[in-house]
Design a protein around this motif. Structure first.
Motif, PDB file in Angstrom:
ATOM      1  N   LEU A 104      -2.435   3.545  -0.200  1.00 14.63           N
ATOM      2  CA  LEU A 104      -1.897   4.178   1.001  1.00 14.63           C
ATOM      3  C   LEU A 104      -2.630   3.584   2.190  1.00 14.63           C
ATOM      4  O   LEU A 104      -3.724   3.035   2.033  1.00 14.63           O
ATOM      5  CB  LEU A 104      -2.118   5.693   0.967  1.00 14.63           C
ATOM      6  CG  LEU A 104      -1.725   6.445  -0.295  1.00 14.63           C
ATOM      7  CD1 LEU A 104      -2.118   7.915  -0.183  1.00 14.63           C
ATOM      8  CD2 LEU A 104      -0.247   6.295  -0.563  1.00 14.63           C
ATOM      9  N   THR A 105      -2.065   3.705   3.373  1.00 17.03           N
ATOM     10  CA  THR A 105      -2.786   3.169   4.527  1.00 17.03           C
ATOM     11  C   THR A 105      -2.634   4.067   5.740  1.00 17.03           C
ATOM     12  O   THR A 105      -1.591   4.684   5.956  1.00 17.03           O
ATOM     13  CB  THR A 105      -2.356   1.727   4.852  1.00 17.03           C
ATOM     14  OG1 THR A 105      -3.262   1.156   5.804  1.00 17.03           O
ATOM     15  CG2 THR A 105      -0.945   1.671   5.411  1.00 17.03           C
ATOM     16  N   CYS A 118       0.860  -3.560   7.099  1.00 16.10           N
ATOM     17  CA  CYS A 118       0.813  -3.410   5.640  1.00 16.10           C
ATOM     18  C   CYS A 118       2.128  -2.854   5.110  1.00 16.10           C
ATOM     19  O   CYS A 118       2.621  -3.280   4.054  1.00 16.10           O
ATOM     20  CB  CYS A 118      -0.342  -2.496   5.241  1.00 16.10           C
ATOM     21  SG  CYS A 118      -1.985  -3.234   5.487  1.00 16.10           S
ATOM     22  N   GLY A 119       2.718  -1.891   5.840  1.00 12.76           N
ATOM     23  CA  GLY A 119       3.995  -1.349   5.418  1.00 12.76           C
ATOM     24  C   GLY A 119       5.107  -2.375   5.460  1.00 12.76           C
ATOM     25  O   GLY A 119       5.995  -2.395   4.597  1.00 12.76           O
ATOM     26  N   ALA A 120       5.075  -3.251   6.465  1.00 15.79           N
ATOM     27  CA  ALA A 120       6.124  -4.249   6.618  1.00 15.79           C
ATOM     28  C   ALA A 120       5.985  -5.408   5.641  1.00 15.79           C
ATOM     29  O   ALA A 120       6.980  -5.907   5.111  1.00 15.79           O
ATOM     30  CB  ALA A 120       6.120  -4.780   8.053  1.00 15.79           C
ATOM     31  N   LEU A 121       4.744  -5.854   5.395  1.00 15.66           N
ATOM     32  CA  LEU A 121       4.520  -7.110   4.680  1.00 15.66           C
ATOM     33  C   LEU A 121       4.012  -6.939   3.258  1.00 15.66           C
ATOM     34  O   LEU A 121       3.978  -7.917   2.501  1.00 15.66           O
ATOM     35  CB  LEU A 121       3.540  -7.979   5.480  1.00 15.66           C
ATOM     36  CG  LEU A 121       3.987  -8.291   6.918  1.00 15.66           C
ATOM     37  CD1 LEU A 121       2.905  -9.072   7.657  1.00 15.66           C
ATOM     38  CD2 LEU A 121       5.301  -9.067   6.917  1.00 15.66           C
ATOM     39  N   LEU A 122       3.607  -5.721   2.884  1.00 15.09           N
ATOM     40  CA  LEU A 122       3.120  -5.481   1.525  1.00 15.09           C
ATOM     41  C   LEU A 122       3.881  -4.317   0.882  1.00 15.09           C
ATOM     42  O   LEU A 122       3.280  -3.395   0.320  1.00 15.09           O
ATOM     43  CB  LEU A 122       1.617  -5.169   1.549  1.00 15.09           C
ATOM     44  CG  LEU A 122       0.702  -6.236   2.155  1.00 15.09           C
ATOM     45  CD1 LEU A 122      -0.729  -5.712   2.247  1.00 15.09           C
ATOM     46  CD2 LEU A 122       0.757  -7.516   1.335  1.00 15.09           C
ATOM     47  N   ARG A 127       2.266   2.108  -0.498  1.00 10.39           N
ATOM     48  CA  ARG A 127       3.188   3.179  -0.877  1.00 10.39           C
ATOM     49  C   ARG A 127       3.566   4.089   0.278  1.00 10.39           C
ATOM     50  O   ARG A 127       4.611   4.742   0.237  1.00 10.39           O
ATOM     51  CB  ARG A 127       2.578   3.991  -2.016  1.00 10.39           C
ATOM     52  CG  ARG A 127       2.527   3.189  -3.310  1.00 10.39           C
ATOM     53  CD  ARG A 127       1.725   3.852  -4.403  1.00 10.39           C
ATOM     54  NE  ARG A 127       2.136   5.221  -4.681  1.00 10.39           N
ATOM     55  CZ  ARG A 127       1.571   5.977  -5.626  1.00 10.39           C
ATOM     56  NH1 ARG A 127       0.596   5.474  -6.366  1.00 10.39           N
ATOM     57  NH2 ARG A 127       1.979   7.215  -5.827  1.00 10.39           N
ATOM     58  N   ALA A 128       2.744   4.163   1.320  1.00 17.64           N
ATOM     59  CA  ALA A 128       3.072   4.987   2.486  1.00 17.64           C
ATOM     60  C   ALA A 128       2.118   4.628   3.615  1.00 17.64           C
ATOM     61  O   ALA A 128       0.994   4.170   3.379  1.00 17.64           O
ATOM     62  CB  ALA A 128       2.978   6.478   2.169  1.00 17.64           C
ATOM     63  N   ALA A 304       4.182   9.370  -0.213  1.00 18.90           N
ATOM     64  CA  ALA A 304       4.068   8.350  -1.264  1.00 18.90           C
ATOM     65  C   ALA A 304       4.639   8.814  -2.597  1.00 18.90           C
ATOM     66  O   ALA A 304       4.789   8.002  -3.530  1.00 18.90           O
ATOM     67  CB  ALA A 304       2.606   7.956  -1.433  1.00 18.90           C
ATOM     68  N   GLY A 305       4.941  10.091  -2.697  1.00 20.68           N
ATOM     69  CA  GLY A 305       5.478  10.605  -3.966  1.00 20.68           C
ATOM     70  C   GLY A 305       4.428  10.769  -5.035  1.00 20.68           C
ATOM     71  O   GLY A 305       4.731  10.624  -6.222  1.00 20.68           O
TER      72      GLY A 305
END
Length: 305
Positions: A104-105, A118-122, A127-128, A304-305
């Motif tokens: 998570l980040t 991180c959300g865009a590229l990984l 996960r969230a 993130a579930g």
């Protein structure tokens, strides 16, 4: 720190290009990492409120000092300031060293664009995402980035937009002021810090939050202003990705009384990050938002579930 957590202090790993990356990892062994992207200037130092909140939820906190901060090597002059997107390669390098796959980040202030990166590229590993008091991309239509900023924040932003030389001169002046304040007795330092803040943010300047602010400033400036300079310049240049390509659950947190990064930035992100959920909070500022880390982490874990 509670008995079921580990704190191995600051460590380092070598990136593929030969740079040293300083990082700090705390929390229960085997816990899912929360990669925390710090503000500017800052570095990988103990952050009690976040580390305790994460440990209570079975999470580890990973903080990587960005180039030029702490003992992380700066970017070569010919590559500086780099882009916001560069953080993803350094994050992957440390996660691989730790044997961690998913994460998570969470990013605050200047760190928030790095969390979005991180959300865009990984998307296969991240996960969230939670963006706290973060900037919108530079030069987007319909947003005046400095409208509503306090005088110091606007001056720093304007110096960054003017260019490297102007920014370095401005930051050097700021460092001299910080060093003069640091020579005061402990109680006086706290009062000086509080006097610089709006009322909404003064309440959080107690205990280990004060320790975090002071430790961050000291460690981040060990190599001078190079890390701070490149941080500011990268945020106001093309990021290396579009927020519209983010395809993981994303939360946008912003205080409506934030005068460091005005809420208009959060409002813009809330509209342009696909499927994001926004928390634009009344009576919250730039620092006071960090008093809500329990709620932020609960929401991040749920996302993130």
């Amino acid at each position: 720190m509670s008995a079921h957590t580990e704190d191995q202090g600051n460590r380092s790993v070598t990136a593929p290009d030969g740079r040293r990356l300083e990082f700090r990892l705390t929390g229960p062994p085997g816990g899912l990492p929360v990669v925390f992207h710090h503000g500017a200037p800052s570095a990988a130092v103990p952050f009690g409120p976040l580390e305790r909140a994460a440990a209570d939820r079975g999470l580890r906190v990973l903080t990587v000092s960005r180039p030029g901060y702490g003992t992380s090597d700066p970017l070569p002059e010919e590559e500086a300031p780099g882009t916001v997107a560069d953080v993803t390669a350094d994050t992957v390098c440390v996660l691989d060293e730790l044997g961690a796959a998913d994460f998570l980040t969470l990013g605050w202030s200047s760190g928030a664009p790095r969390a979005l990166a991180c959300g865009a590229l990984l998307p296969g590993r991240c996960r969230a995402v939670a963006s706290l008091a973060g900037y919108a991309p530079p030069r987007v239509e319909g947003l005046d980035p400095v409208a509503g900023m306090d005088e110091d924040s606007a001056a720093e932003f304007t110096a960054s937009r003017t260019g490297r030389q102007a920014l370095e001169a401005y930051l050097e002046e700021r460092v001299e002021i910080m060093r003069a304040a640091a020579s005061a007795p402990g109680d006086e330092i706290v009062e000086l810090l509080r006097a610089m803040l709006p009322p909404v943010d003064q309440a959080v300047m107690t205990g280990d939050f004060v320790a975090y602010v002071l430790d961050s400033a000291e460690r981040s400036l060990r190599q001078g202003v190079v890390g701070w300079r490149d941080d500011d310049l990268a945020v106001d240049r093309p990021w290396g990705f579009a927020v519209e390509q983010i395809d993981v659950p994303t939360r946008i947190w912003h205080g409506r009384e934030d005068h460091t990064v005005p809420v208009a930035h959060g409002e813009w992100l809330a509209v342009h990050v696909p499927g994001s959920r926004a928390y634009l909070l009344e009576h919250e500022g730039h620092l006071s938002l960090l008093a809500r880390l329990d709620r932020v982490l609960d929401d991040l874990v749920e996302a993130a579930g």
